[in-house]
Design a protein around this motif. Structure first.
Motif, PDB file in Angstrom:
ATOM      1  N   UNK A   8      29.036  75.005  35.434  1.00 16.96           N
ATOM      2  CA  UNK A   8      27.582  74.890  35.457  1.00 16.96           C
ATOM      3  C   UNK A   8      27.235  73.885  36.541  1.00 16.96           C
ATOM      4  N   UNK A   9      26.536  74.358  37.533  1.00 18.19           N
ATOM      5  CA  UNK A   9      26.188  73.595  38.722  1.00 18.19           C
ATOM      6  C   UNK A   9      27.418  73.364  39.586  1.00 18.19           C
ATOM      7  N   UNK A  10      27.187  73.204  40.814  1.00 18.56           N
ATOM      8  CA  UNK A  10      28.199  72.759  41.769  1.00 18.56           C
ATOM      9  C   UNK A  10      27.384  72.088  42.859  1.00 18.56           C
ATOM     10  N   UNK A  11      26.610  71.090  42.412  1.00 17.94           N
ATOM     11  CA  UNK A  11      25.618  70.451  43.254  1.00 17.94           C
ATOM     12  C   UNK A  11      26.199  69.629  44.395  1.00 17.94           C
ATOM     13  N   UNK A  12      25.399  69.479  45.428  1.00 15.70           N
ATOM     14  CA  UNK A  12      25.774  68.676  46.579  1.00 15.70           C
ATOM     15  C   UNK A  12      25.303  67.241  46.391  1.00 15.70           C
ATOM     16  N   UNK A  13      26.080  66.310  46.904  1.00 17.35           N
ATOM     17  CA  UNK A  13      25.666  64.915  46.918  1.00 17.35           C
ATOM     18  C   UNK A  13      24.686  64.724  48.070  1.00 17.35           C
ATOM     19  N   UNK A  14      23.656  63.924  47.840  1.00 16.60           N
ATOM     20  CA  UNK A  14      22.643  63.648  48.851  1.00 16.60           C
ATOM     21  C   UNK A  14      22.449  62.143  48.960  1.00 16.60           C
ATOM     22  N   UNK A  15      21.785  61.725  50.021  1.00 17.77           N
ATOM     23  CA  UNK A  15      21.466  60.308  50.168  1.00 17.77           C
ATOM     24  C   UNK A  15      22.373  59.624  51.169  1.00 17.77           C
ATOM     25  N   UNK A  16      22.927  58.487  50.763  1.00 17.93           N
ATOM     26  CA  UNK A  16      23.772  57.692  51.647  1.00 17.93           C
ATOM     27  C   UNK A  16      24.972  58.490  52.148  1.00 17.93           C
ATOM     28  N   UNK A  17      25.432  58.166  53.351  1.00 13.77           N
ATOM     29  CA  UNK A  17      26.582  58.872  53.933  1.00 13.77           C
ATOM     30  C   UNK A  17      27.788  58.806  53.006  1.00 13.77           C
ATOM     31  N   UNK A  18      27.987  57.666  52.362  1.00  7.89           N
ATOM     32  CA  UNK A  18      29.102  57.503  51.420  1.00  7.89           C
ATOM     33  C   UNK A  18      29.070  58.588  50.340  1.00  7.89           C
TER      34      UNK A  18
END
Length: 71
Positions: free
Chosen positions: A29-39
């Motif tokens: 369920x979901x395979x979301x992408x990380x967003x925000x800081x480069x880290x």
């Protein structure tokens, strides 16, 4: 008994991933992408934390972020 494993979004609000196992089947369920800081964004290149073999389906349903008004 169904088993739920949290695979992402620990310590942040993006990158959610949940593995549901029940009756011998596996559902991601979901395979979301990380967003925000480069880290955080660099985590998008990591391997999936579970073997993809045997995952019956992937369902994307849990998150919508709108940073601007919808038109």
């Amino acid at each position: 008994m169904p088993k739920l494993t949290f695979l992402g979004a620990a310590g942040t609000v993006t990158g959610s991933k949940y593995l549901v196992e029940a009756e011998g089947k596996r559902l991601l369920v979901d395979c979301g992408l990380f967003q925000g800081l480069k880290e955080l964004r660099l985590r998008n290149w990591n391997h999936l934390p579970v073997a993809p073999f045997g995952i019956a389906s992937v369902v994307r349903i849990t998150l919508f972020i709108a940073s601007a008004p919808l038109r």
